[in-house]
Design a protein around this motif. Sequence first.
Motif, PDB file in Angstrom:
ATOM      1  N   ASN A  91       0.877  -1.090  -0.039  1.00 61.43           N
ATOM      2  CA  ASN A  91       0.034  -0.213  -0.118  1.00 61.43           C
ATOM      3  C   ASN A  91       0.852   1.166  -0.102  1.00 61.43           C
ATOM      4  O   ASN A  91       2.195   1.233   0.115  1.00 61.43           O
ATOM      5  N   VAL A  92       0.252   2.211  -0.162  1.00 61.89           N
ATOM      6  CA  VAL A  92       1.066   3.618  -0.147  1.00 61.89           C
ATOM      7  C   VAL A  92       1.925   3.847   1.049  1.00 61.89           C
ATOM      8  O   VAL A  92       3.070   4.220   0.668  1.00 61.89           O
ATOM      9  N   GLU A  93       1.280   3.719   2.300  1.00 57.23           N
ATOM     10  CA  GLU A  93       2.267   3.861   3.338  1.00 57.23           C
ATOM     11  C   GLU A  93       3.498   3.266   3.226  1.00 57.23           C
ATOM     12  O   GLU A  93       4.517   3.533   3.605  1.00 57.23           O
ATOM     13  N   ASP A  94       3.509   1.874   2.909  1.00 59.47           N
ATOM     14  CA  ASP A  94       4.429   0.904   3.005  1.00 59.47           C
ATOM     15  C   ASP A  94       5.314   1.143   1.905  1.00 59.47           C
ATOM     16  O   ASP A  94       6.632   0.891   2.151  1.00 59.47           O
ATOM     17  N   ASN A  95       4.941   1.611   0.633  1.00 57.94           N
ATOM     18  CA  ASN A  95       5.825   1.944  -0.438  1.00 57.94           C
ATOM     19  C   ASN A  95       6.600   2.929   0.265  1.00 57.94           C
ATOM     20  O   ASN A  95       7.660   3.137  -0.141  1.00 57.94           O
ATOM     21  N   ILE A  96       6.094   4.257   0.759  1.00 58.55           N
ATOM     22  CA  ILE A  96       6.870   5.336   1.215  1.00 58.55           C
ATOM     23  C   ILE A  96       7.889   4.836   2.179  1.00 58.55           C
ATOM     24  O   ILE A  96       9.046   5.334   1.935  1.00 58.55           O
ATOM     25  N   ALA A  97       7.471   3.988   2.934  1.00 56.99           N
ATOM     26  CA  ALA A  97       8.383   3.592   4.181  1.00 56.99           C
ATOM     27  C   ALA A  97       9.362   2.595   4.051  1.00 56.99           C
ATOM     28  O   ALA A  97       9.973   2.186   4.868  1.00 56.99           O
ATOM     29  N   ILE A  98       9.476   1.947   2.888  1.00 58.53           N
ATOM     30  CA  ILE A  98      10.121   0.760   2.562  1.00 58.53           C
ATOM     31  C   ILE A  98      11.697   0.969   2.924  1.00 58.53           C
ATOM     32  O   ILE A  98      12.270  -0.076   3.387  1.00 58.53           O
ATOM     33  N   GLN A  99      12.177   1.933   2.601  1.00 65.77           N
ATOM     34  CA  GLN A  99      13.862   2.121   2.865  1.00 65.77           C
ATOM     35  C   GLN A  99      13.824   2.181   4.553  1.00 65.77           C
ATOM     36  O   GLN A  99      14.873   1.773   5.079  1.00 65.77           O
TER      37      GLN A  99
END
Length: 310
Positions: A91-99
């Motif tokens: 999802n969007v949040e996990d995409n943003i926070a993957i690093q």
Amino acid sequence: MITYKNVGMRYGQNTILRDINLTINDGELFALVGPSGSGKTTLLRMLNQLTVPTDGDVYFNERKIKDYDVQKLRLDMGYVLQDSSLFPNLNVEDNIAIQLEQKGVSKAKRHQRAAELLESVELDPKKYAKRMPSELSGGQQQRIAIIRALATEPKLILMDESFSALDPVLRTKSQDLVLKLHQQFQTTIVFVTHDMQEALRMGQRIAVLNKGVIQQVGTPHDIMQHPATDFVRKFFDTKTPHWWDMEFLIESGSLKKIPSDKNLPVVTGFKQLMNQLGEKSDFKFQYRNVSYAMTAQELVAYLGQEGGSR
């Protein structure tokens, strides 16, 4: 600071880059521009070890790029490609926070950082954080890709033809967004494009490449007013006015720099300044964290000198 020292790149008998010497300053939005095959993407990819030069060395903060641990190097950089390259299964949040996750940041802090970044691009975290990439428009996906690159507060962001797949309206909005975020976060950005108008609009300084050789490095004003080679002159020769660029305006000396005032309204583009001065006789504003003043009369004089003669 980024430094290329006598950098060359060969694939077999083909020379891609030849004797590149270039410095990119901390906090600078630096554009690499040139036609397809000029070597600009190869130069960019040397910064995260996706490409290793066959000659010379590239330095980041006075240390050779090749001496960095490649995983740590990439985790401390942002990278925005031509398409958004969002992970479709996250999802969007996990995409943003993957690093951030890869760096061991707690879930609570990842959630908080993603929400902050979504708000910075005017996407309500309550509405967008749990959406999947397939539920977003193309422009929204690209906004997510841009803020994902900012998630770890990197010292360097690499952007490779990041807006070339967008339609003209979304492209302009994405350019505005990057200019705004650069002003806000002061991160060094290396921006690759084949579009000279985009380079003029985005770059505080520009390196013009052709056939693996740097033709000229300078501000938009320098390059438009004093092209160093016939290639640069022809590449930037266009019937489209170039005086609309804010960097061109600043370099012309027509703006008056005033003491810094963080309470002044922020201007991100020339059209916005023109609109303000169309409604009032004088205007004080911020552009890239510097405060300026201009009167409507000064704008008319500038347009007569720079715009009216072209």
